[in-house]
Motif scaffolding. Structure first.
Motif, PDB file in Angstrom:
ATOM      1  N   GLU A 184       9.689 -39.646 -37.042  1.00  0.00           N
ATOM      2  CA  GLU A 184       9.712 -39.961 -35.622  1.00  0.00           C
ATOM      3  C   GLU A 184       8.355 -40.469 -35.160  1.00  0.00           C
ATOM      4  O   GLU A 184       7.322 -40.107 -35.712  1.00  0.00           O
ATOM      5  CB  GLU A 184      10.190 -38.773 -34.781  1.00  0.00           C
ATOM      6  N   ASP A 185       8.407 -41.309 -34.140  1.00  0.00           N
ATOM      7  CA  ASP A 185       7.204 -41.909 -33.601  1.00  0.00           C
ATOM      8  C   ASP A 185       7.130 -41.552 -32.117  1.00  0.00           C
ATOM      9  O   ASP A 185       7.975 -42.038 -31.349  1.00  0.00           O
ATOM     10  CB  ASP A 185       7.240 -43.424 -33.784  1.00  0.00           C
ATOM     11  N   PRO A 186       6.193 -40.682 -31.739  1.00  0.00           N
ATOM     12  CA  PRO A 186       5.148 -40.071 -32.544  1.00  0.00           C
ATOM     13  C   PRO A 186       5.677 -38.897 -33.375  1.00  0.00           C
ATOM     14  O   PRO A 186       6.658 -38.261 -32.998  1.00  0.00           O
ATOM     15  CB  PRO A 186       4.144 -39.583 -31.501  1.00  0.00           C
ATOM     16  N   PHE A 224       6.427 -35.417 -34.959  1.00  0.00           N
ATOM     17  CA  PHE A 224       6.633 -34.124 -34.307  1.00  0.00           C
ATOM     18  C   PHE A 224       6.773 -34.296 -32.796  1.00  0.00           C
ATOM     19  O   PHE A 224       6.402 -33.410 -32.028  1.00  0.00           O
ATOM     20  CB  PHE A 224       5.525 -33.121 -34.651  1.00  0.00           C
ATOM     21  N   GLY A 225       7.321 -35.434 -32.389  1.00  0.00           N
ATOM     22  CA  GLY A 225       7.513 -35.730 -30.964  1.00  0.00           C
ATOM     23  C   GLY A 225       8.741 -35.083 -30.373  1.00  0.00           C
ATOM     24  O   GLY A 225       9.006 -35.232 -29.191  1.00  0.00           O
ATOM     25  N   GLY A 226       9.527 -34.386 -31.198  1.00  0.00           N
ATOM     26  CA  GLY A 226      10.709 -33.705 -30.686  1.00  0.00           C
ATOM     27  C   GLY A 226      11.982 -34.494 -30.927  1.00  0.00           C
ATOM     28  O   GLY A 226      11.956 -35.615 -31.446  1.00  0.00           O
ATOM     29  N   PRO A 227      13.120 -33.905 -30.539  1.00  0.00           N
ATOM     30  CA  PRO A 227      14.408 -34.537 -30.830  1.00  0.00           C
ATOM     31  C   PRO A 227      14.639 -35.872 -30.124  1.00  0.00           C
ATOM     32  O   PRO A 227      15.289 -36.762 -30.681  1.00  0.00           O
ATOM     33  CB  PRO A 227      15.441 -33.494 -30.402  1.00  0.00           C
ATOM     34  N   VAL A 228      14.106 -36.044 -28.920  1.00  0.00           N
ATOM     35  CA  VAL A 228      14.285 -37.318 -28.227  1.00  0.00           C
ATOM     36  C   VAL A 228      13.533 -38.418 -28.971  1.00  0.00           C
ATOM     37  O   VAL A 228      14.079 -39.497 -29.238  1.00  0.00           O
ATOM     38  CB  VAL A 228      13.848 -37.233 -26.747  1.00  0.00           C
ATOM     39  N   ALA A 229      12.281 -38.147 -29.343  1.00  0.00           N
ATOM     40  CA  ALA A 229      11.505 -39.131 -30.111  1.00  0.00           C
ATOM     41  C   ALA A 229      12.191 -39.422 -31.437  1.00  0.00           C
ATOM     42  O   ALA A 229      12.255 -40.573 -31.878  1.00  0.00           O
ATOM     43  CB  ALA A 229      10.084 -38.621 -30.342  1.00  0.00           C
ATOM     44  N   LEU A 235      15.383 -41.634 -30.813  1.00  0.00           N
ATOM     45  CA  LEU A 235      15.065 -43.011 -30.443  1.00  0.00           C
ATOM     46  C   LEU A 235      14.388 -43.774 -31.578  1.00  0.00           C
ATOM     47  O   LEU A 235      14.589 -44.981 -31.730  1.00  0.00           O
ATOM     48  CB  LEU A 235      14.238 -43.031 -29.157  1.00  0.00           C
ATOM     49  N   THR A 236      13.622 -43.087 -32.401  1.00  0.00           N
ATOM     50  CA  THR A 236      13.058 -43.737 -33.589  1.00  0.00           C
ATOM     51  C   THR A 236      14.189 -44.136 -34.534  1.00  0.00           C
ATOM     52  O   THR A 236      14.200 -45.247 -35.066  1.00  0.00           O
ATOM     53  CB  THR A 236      12.064 -42.807 -34.306  1.00  0.00           C
ATOM     54  N   ALA A 237      15.147 -43.244 -34.732  1.00  0.00           N
ATOM     55  CA  ALA A 237      16.305 -43.572 -35.573  1.00  0.00           C
ATOM     56  C   ALA A 237      17.066 -44.744 -34.979  1.00  0.00           C
ATOM     57  O   ALA A 237      17.465 -45.669 -35.701  1.00  0.00           O
ATOM     58  CB  ALA A 237      17.218 -42.355 -35.710  1.00  0.00           C
ATOM     59  N   ARG A 238      17.269 -44.722 -33.671  1.00  0.00           N
ATOM     60  CA  ARG A 238      17.987 -45.817 -32.985  1.00  0.00           C
ATOM     61  C   ARG A 238      17.349 -47.158 -33.332  1.00  0.00           C
ATOM     62  O   ARG A 238      18.052 -48.155 -33.543  1.00  0.00           O
ATOM     63  CB  ARG A 238      17.960 -45.560 -31.471  1.00  0.00           C
ATOM     64  N   GLN A 271       8.826 -40.331 -24.144  1.00  0.00           N
ATOM     65  CA  GLN A 271       9.748 -39.673 -25.068  1.00  0.00           C
ATOM     66  C   GLN A 271       9.071 -38.591 -25.915  1.00  0.00           C
ATOM     67  O   GLN A 271       9.738 -37.688 -26.407  1.00  0.00           O
ATOM     68  CB  GLN A 271      10.460 -40.687 -25.964  1.00  0.00           C
ATOM     69  N   HIS A 272       7.744 -38.630 -26.044  1.00  0.00           N
ATOM     70  CA  HIS A 272       7.032 -37.611 -26.814  1.00  0.00           C
ATOM     71  C   HIS A 272       7.138 -36.262 -26.108  1.00  0.00           C
ATOM     72  O   HIS A 272       6.691 -36.100 -24.974  1.00  0.00           O
ATOM     73  CB  HIS A 272       5.564 -37.985 -27.000  1.00  0.00           C
ATOM     74  N   GLY A 273       7.759 -35.304 -26.769  1.00  0.00           N
ATOM     75  CA  GLY A 273       7.895 -33.974 -26.208  1.00  0.00           C
ATOM     76  C   GLY A 273       8.944 -33.860 -25.105  1.00  0.00           C
ATOM     77  O   GLY A 273       9.082 -32.800 -24.505  1.00  0.00           O
ATOM     78  N   MET A 274       9.664 -34.934 -24.849  1.00  0.00           N
ATOM     79  CA  MET A 274      10.679 -34.912 -23.793  1.00  0.00           C
ATOM     80  C   MET A 274      11.805 -33.949 -24.167  1.00  0.00           C
ATOM     81  O   MET A 274      12.270 -33.920 -25.301  1.00  0.00           O
ATOM     82  CB  MET A 274      11.253 -36.318 -23.612  1.00  0.00           C
ATOM     83  N   ALA A 275      12.232 -33.163 -23.210  1.00  0.00           N
ATOM     84  CA  ALA A 275      13.353 -32.250 -23.430  1.00  0.00           C
ATOM     85  C   ALA A 275      14.654 -33.039 -23.500  1.00  0.00           C
ATOM     86  O   ALA A 275      14.852 -33.995 -22.742  1.00  0.00           O
ATOM     87  CB  ALA A 275      13.419 -31.239 -22.302  1.00  0.00           C
TER      88      ALA A 275
END
Length: 190
Positions: free
Chosen positions: A69-71, A73-78, A81-84, A152-156
């Motif tokens: 994920e970018d960044p 350890f940015g969390g599930p949203v990051a 969206l990186t996968a997307r 998106q970094h750390g976004m819930a």
């Protein structure tokens, strides 16, 4: 909005967390009944046209693209969206699954897709009503609510879901159970 009928979809398996309650163990490689959590997750999305795993690359006999994920350890949203951004195919929906949910099956995702018809998606809920990291979402609607890279970094995840019309689908049996600790792993079959 998800249309009725057979839906072509791509899948994201989120496996990039730090697993702090597991002492930093690589969740994807943890074995249950002789199979890794990643193998269980890949089975759950067997109907997907393409799979992107967000996490460190591990051996698998199934085709999958591995990304970080970018960044990181940015969390599930990051991760989502990186996968997307790494899919080669464009499909109407995206299925998302946390790697630590070994009770999720292809049937679970079929139920989610059926429930999502006429909505932006569907999400599995546990007996306590809590939304799980097992859901399907309309690709165009996800793109429409996508935050910028900084946000998106750390976004819930609930903040990303807020503007989406997601149907809640109650878990069948124990499919909502995840493995966040060694105790969860020990008690999975109880």
């Amino acid at each position: 909005m998800i249309e009725p009928g057979l839906v072509s979809f791509v899948a994201v398996i989120l496996a990039g967390g730090q697993a702090t309650r597991l002492g930093g163990a690589d969740k994807a490689s943890i074995e249950i009944h002789g199979r890794t959590l990643l193998e269980h997750a890949l089975d759950a999305v067997i109907d997907a046209a393409e799979v992107v795993v967000v996490g460190p690359q591990v051996p698998t006999d199934r085709p999958a693209t591995f990304v970080v994920e970018d960044p990181q350890f940015g969390g599930p949203v990051a991760g989502l969206l990186t996968a997307r951004d790494n899919f080669l195919r464009k499909t109407p929906t995206i299925a998302v699954l946390a790697v630590d949910m070994p009770r999720i099956t292809a049937t679970t995702f079929r139920r989610l897709h059926e429930a999502a018809v006429g909505h932006d998606g569907a999400v599995l809920t546990g007996p306590d009503g809590r939304r799980q990291l097992a859901f399907v979402v309309d690709t165009e609607r996800l793109d429409a609510v996508r935050p910028d890279r900084e946000s998106q970094h750390g976004m819930a995840l609930h903040a990303l879901w807020e503007p989406l019309d997601l149907v809640e689908v109650p878990a069948a049996g124990t499919e909502h159970r995840d493995i966040d600790s060694w105790t969860d792993l020990r008690d999975l079959d109880s």
